[in-house]
Enzyme design. Sequence first.
Site, PDB file in Angstrom:
ATOM      1  N   CYS A 113       0.853  -1.202   0.000  1.00  0.00           N
ATOM      2  CA  CYS A 113       0.000   0.000   0.000  1.00  0.00           C
ATOM      3  C   CYS A 113       0.884   1.245   0.000  1.00  0.00           C
ATOM      4  O   CYS A 113       1.901   1.276   0.703  1.00  0.00           O
ATOM      5  CB  CYS A 113      -0.884  -0.019   1.247  1.00  0.00           C
ATOM      6  SG  CYS A 113      -1.970   1.415   1.390  1.00  0.00           S
ATOM      7  N   GLU A 156      -8.942  -0.836  -2.469  1.00  0.00           N
ATOM      8  CA  GLU A 156      -9.272   0.597  -2.542  1.00  0.00           C
ATOM      9  C   GLU A 156     -10.600   0.916  -1.856  1.00  0.00           C
ATOM     10  O   GLU A 156     -10.721   1.936  -1.181  1.00  0.00           O
ATOM     11  CB  GLU A 156      -9.299   1.070  -4.008  1.00  0.00           C
ATOM     12  CG  GLU A 156      -7.974   0.917  -4.762  1.00  0.00           C
ATOM     13  CD  GLU A 156      -6.785   1.560  -4.069  1.00  0.00           C
ATOM     14  OE1 GLU A 156      -6.964   2.535  -3.320  1.00  0.00           O
ATOM     15  OE2 GLU A 156      -5.659   1.065  -4.265  1.00  0.00           O
TER      16      GLU A 156
HETATM   17 ZN    ZN Z   1      -3.613   1.235  -0.135  1.00  0.00          ZN
END
Ligand code: ZN
Length: 206
Positions: A113, A156
């Site tokens: 991420c 997401e």
């Molecule tokens: Zn992320």
Amino acid sequence: MVLAIVQHGDTNDDVLHRPARLLSRDEILSPEIQKLMSAMHKTMRHLPGVGIAAPQVGESVQLLMIEDLAKNHHSIPAAILAERGRHPIPFHILINPILTVFDVAEEYYFEGCLSVQGLFRILPRHNKVKVIALNEKAEPVTIEASGWYARILQHEVDHLQGRLYIDMAPDTTQVSVHEYRNYWAMATKAEIRAYFCQKTGIQLPS
Ligand code: ZN
């Protein structure tokens, strides 16, 4: 303009850990949100990333974008891309998304991420999902996705609910960026599954 990415652990990281608010049609079409979308797209390409959600740039609104360019795939063997169900995804924006699981089967792969730099962990994700959302023109869109695209969507949409993948992925499966790039990015599904079982003690059905 390239935006700063809020990092997990920053003093202002609460934006990553709470649900973002819905956007109205008028807000979506407003110059402020249109400008935000353009800046997020530039930021995603600059980093680069395959997806970015508004809370990651400090905006607590339900807006995300995804783009997986073919050039991201050149270093990964074709057999690995095929096994992961990873194909190029054209740029698109999703607002106020509602995700439903289409197939409860799960795939075990490493995930990273932009807001949690320096590490990757294994996380199961559903293989098929459906997303209903609005696009950048406030028009309704429906997406059915499988494989890597389904994984990116789940990652997401989680951001918009204040969830990071590290909230769910076992920390015992953690590897460094260096190890990920040199080995795990090209590893097979079976190798990653075996590593997950070894590190967590969980026995997955074969
Ligand atoms: Zn992320």
